[in-house]
Design an enzyme around this catalytic site. Structure first.
Site, PDB file in Angstrom:
ATOM      1  N   HIS A 478       6.544  -5.212  -4.806  1.00 54.32           N
ATOM      2  CA  HIS A 478       6.441  -4.653  -3.466  1.00 54.32           C
ATOM      3  C   HIS A 478       5.845  -5.601  -2.427  1.00 54.32           C
ATOM      4  CE1 HIS A 478       6.677  -1.678  -0.476  1.00 54.32           C
ATOM      5  NE2 HIS A 478       6.272  -0.631  -1.147  1.00 54.32           N
ATOM      6  N   TYR A 594       1.361  11.061   3.381  1.00 55.79           N
ATOM      7  CA  TYR A 594       1.819   9.737   3.802  1.00 55.79           C
ATOM      8  C   TYR A 594       3.348   9.732   3.826  1.00 55.79           C
ATOM      9  CZ  TYR A 594       2.302   4.577   3.604  1.00 55.79           C
ATOM     10  OH  TYR A 594       2.607   3.255   3.854  1.00 55.79           O
ATOM     11  N   THR A 607       5.557  -1.762   7.808  1.00 53.41           N
ATOM     12  CA  THR A 607       5.560  -0.305   7.787  1.00 53.41           C
ATOM     13  C   THR A 607       4.380   0.255   8.573  1.00 53.41           C
ATOM     14  OG1 THR A 607       4.248  -0.215   5.745  1.00 53.41           O
ATOM     15  CG2 THR A 607       6.652  -0.211   5.525  1.00 53.41           C
TER      16      THR A 607
END
Length: 781
Positions: A478, A594, A607
């Protein structure tokens, strides 16, 4: 053997009368072609750097400006108002034309900067996002009708053409952030708790917030993005816990279609399609996603040839024999790597991807992978579970990497893995969605998320997994990028695999087979018992984490995007409110929620968080559980509008969580203690959600090929007692939910939550059907 012969480019023998030199023409030919390809790539990169550097102008426009200035000079017209005469410094014969060229070049560069600044100003306008459906302000009309962005980008842009024109991510004001934060936690706190939080927040706003904000403003002036570098370092690279399940995510194959059941053939086609995609990236070709507003492309740079390197915290020793600590927090990215590493049944193989300066054809790749599948050699001691080092805690892996992989065959083999284009696992299991098999989607997801804990190299940018039944999937690290980037490539790969490369009637990859290819090379290891114990320890920890993952895949096909849009509601807002209602029914309480939103309209944006649990959504969920409440639909519309506004704010740089995160980092570096920031950053996200993008490229016509839909992807739970939910809106009539939690939590159950989501979706739809029965009007259904 032909393979052994071709592995040597030349041989020589020392004789009494001299040296007898033997050259392999075939190998030298491939060396020559590889060199030509390498120089061609350099030339293309150089050209693209120039084209992107002068965008939105073009090199040919320089010639136009020079010719125009020279023509005016010879016509005895001075467009420079005396500037050409002032820069004359050569002889009489050359000074006029050279001075004119210099002036024209300076004018051309000035025009480029002016156009670029104008384009940046246009891209900084985000009022169009906030326009109501069917309504448009004057400023937005001017922006859209004038098509100024299109006018300024007349020539076809490259992938990175807009980078210099993208605006910087703005720093929100402290007052706005505090106000929105308090608003977001209001439904989670009682009156006493909220009053206490309000007091702490107001104290922070007075001091030290102004000081921290000044440092953050200063960073935003000189950094390309004031968030991204700290986000990558502190959220990802400095983490010491396992990245398997906790950080890595996955994406699946086509849901209903398997183009071939031959494992090696599917691997050959998919790998070849990935190489084609990489070639487009290397050439800077503009692989455009949907939408007319350009997005930042910097995340694409590290898709291939990239590995996350583990590090040690400062102050720790790597091992007793070393007194100096090496702190290595980085994502290592290389260029022009021409091999990949394949894992199969505990063995690692190195496979070359190029021959004579070209990609191997799918049929050639199939042959190479079939050779690996046919190899019956046993793993070397410790080799089978070696990749578990990347699945366990980071510190043992970092120490082992320095102590046992710094020299000899271990260093050579580890370098082969870490410098590979990507990692490929030829899995010996069969997975995929099967409507006749219970939990098939659940097992498929768990396999992609963690596998056996030692058959994925979790540090690689991505691991391609090809199952023995022909299904594929990807496990993604990630830190280097977010899901839309990988989703963009994956859509291209699946479409290319099925509709352009194709397979023979027997299921093999198309093309001729070159049996003279050098066979894959088996990597060699020399792992002492102490290293094997570390590997086993990492495996045991990873296995414990993997066994605790409770996963449920839910295919919701009662309705989809088509019906939701007829309700005049955002599909994302509809689903998020269903998740709030489902969670309230599941736990009888609300929680901090979230939802990931992208900020790629800004340079190097990644993000932002949308806090989906709001006062409006809580009021709606409570109303749905109250049989006497008659205003449910009105409450739904208010909650949906609130959610859409929060999403728009997050996309346009007015979110709160990245701002609070960066304020916290500044406070730690200045050694300023802030009870408010500590509390904010320690609050758990018990419901973490994300929407997987679908059809970014529109390469597959879903109306013509309705079965060729992707299954989306997912991730592990963020909180020990919470849920992770990823969803993908597929076409008009299908929504797939990927739900994760932990078996160890008595409060969660992924299957139960999936059923609550399904019922919540149906109950919300019933609100609109009820209004239809009351004959309010067809536009509301």
């Amino acid at each position: 053997m032909a393979e052994a012969h071709q592995a040597v480019g030349f041989q020589f023998t020392v004789r009494p009368d001299g040296i007898d030199l033997h050259l392999s023409r075939e190998v030298l030919k491939h060396i020559y072609l590889s060199g030509v390809t390498s120089w061609r790539k350099r030339a293309i990169r150089f050209k693209n750097d120039i084209l992107a550097g002068v965008y939105p102008a073009s090199p040919s426009s320089w010639l136009f400006v020079v010719v125009a200035i020279m023509s005016s000079v010879y016509a005895r017209i001075d467009p420079s108002m005396g500037m050409i005469d002032s820069i004359k410094f050569m002889t009489v014969q050359t000074q006029t034309w050279l001075s004119a060229v210099l002036f024209a070049t300076a004018l051309w560069l000035t025009l480029i900067l002016l156009l670029r600044y104008t384009l940046k100003m246009l891209l900084s306008y985000h009022g169009w996002i906030f326009e109501s459906h069917g309504k448009m302000s004057v400023s937005t009309r001017i922006w859209l009708v004038g098509r100024l962005v299109k006018m300024l980008s007349g020539r076809r842009p490259l992938l990175y053409s807009f980078q210099a024109s993208l605006p910087r991510l703005p720093v929100p004001s402290v007052d706005d952030t505090i106000r929105r934060y308090l608003e977001s936690v209001r439904p989670l706190l009682d009156d006493e708790q909220y009053t206490q939080m309000e007091t702490v927040a107001n104290e922070f706003k007075k001091d030290p917030a102004p000081k921290l904000q000044k440092f953050l403003k200063f960073k935003s002036w000189w950094a390309a993005n004031y968030v991204s570098d700290w986000w990558e370092e502190y959220i990802y690279l400095r983490g010491r816990s396992p990245i398997m399940v906790n950080s890595n995510f996955y994406t699946m194959d086509l849901l209903y279609v398997t183009p071939t059941h031959r494992q090696a053939a599917r691997a050959g086609n998919v790998v070849h399609a990935m190489l084609q995609y990489r070639r487009k990236l290397e050439r800077g070709e503009h692989i455009k996603a949907l939408g007319k507003v350009p997005m930042c492309s910097f995340q694409y740079e590290r898709m291939f040839n990239t590995t996350r390197i583990p590090g040690i915290e400062k102050g720790e020793q790597l091992c007793p024999s070393l007194s100096v600590c090496v702190c290595v927090y980085l994502v290592q990215h290389l260029k022009d790597r021409k091999h990949l590493v394949v894992y199969h049944r505990g063995r690692f193989f190195k496979v070359w991807l190029y021959l004579g300066g070209r990609h191997l054809w799918p049929s050639e790749l199939e042959m190479q992978f079939q050779r690996i599948l046919n190899d019956t050699s046993a793993p070397q001691p410790g080799e089978m579970k070696l990749a578990a080092l990347t699945a366990g805690n980071r510190i043992p892996w970092a120490r082992a990497r320095v102590k046992y992989f710094s020299e000899g065959v271990n260093k050579t083999s580890l370098e082969a893995i870490e410098t590979a284009s990507f990692f490929l696992t030829l899995d010996d299991e069969a997975h995929g969605y099967d409507a006749e098999k219970l939990r098939s989607l659940d097992l498929y997801a768990k396999s992609l998320l963690h596998g056996k804990c030692y058959d994925r190299w979790f540090d690689k940018s991505f691991t391609l997994v090809v199952y023995k039944n022909g299904k594929v999937g990807v496990n993604i690290e990630h830190s280097w990028a977010d899901a839309p980037i990988m989703g963009h490539m994956w859509e291209y790969v699946l479409a290319t695999d099925c509709f352009h490369l194709g397979y023979t009637e027997e299921g093999h990859s198309k093309g001729d087979i070159n049996k003279g290819l050098m066979a894959p090379t088996k990597l060699q290891w020399d792992l002492p018992e102490a290293c094997q114990e570390i590997i086993e320890g990492s495996y045991r920890l990873a296995k414990e984490i993997a066994d605790d993952v409770d996963f449920h895949g839910c295919l919701f096909d009662d309705f989809g995007k088509g019906l939701i849009k007829r309700c005049r509601t955002s599909p994302d807002a509809f689903i998020q409110l269903a998740l709030q209602l489902a969670h309230f029914r599941d736990k009888e309480e609300f929680c901090l929620t979230y939802e990931a939103s992208m900020t790629r309209m800004f340079r190097e944006g990644r993000t932002e968080t949308v806090r989906s649990c709001t006062c409006e959504s809580a009021a709606f969920a409570r109303a749905m559980e109250d049989p006497n409440m008659s205003e449910r639909l009105d409450l739904f519309r208010k909650a949906a509008e609130k959610h859409q506004n929060l999403y728009r704010l997050a996309m346009t740089g007015s979110g709160i969580d990245r701002h609070l995160f960066c304020l916290y980092i500044v406070s730690k570096r200045l050694q300023i203690d802030s009870p408010f920031l500590k509390q904010v950053l320690s609050e758990p996200w018990r419901l973490s959600t994300s929407q997987t993008p679908q059809q970014q490229l529109n390469l597959i016509d879903l109306q013509k090929f309705p079965k060729y839909v992707g299954a989306g992807g997912g991730f592990g739970p963020v909180a020990d007692d919470g849920y992770g939910v990823s969803y993908i809106i597929v076409g008009e009539d299908l929504i797939t939910f990927h739900i994760s939690s932990k078996f160890s939590s008595p409060e969660t159950d992924s299957y139960r939550f999936g059923q609550n989501i399904r019922q919540a979706m149906l109950d919300i739809r019933a609100l609109f059907q009820l209004k239809e029965k009351k004959n309010v009007g067809p536009g509301d259904i």
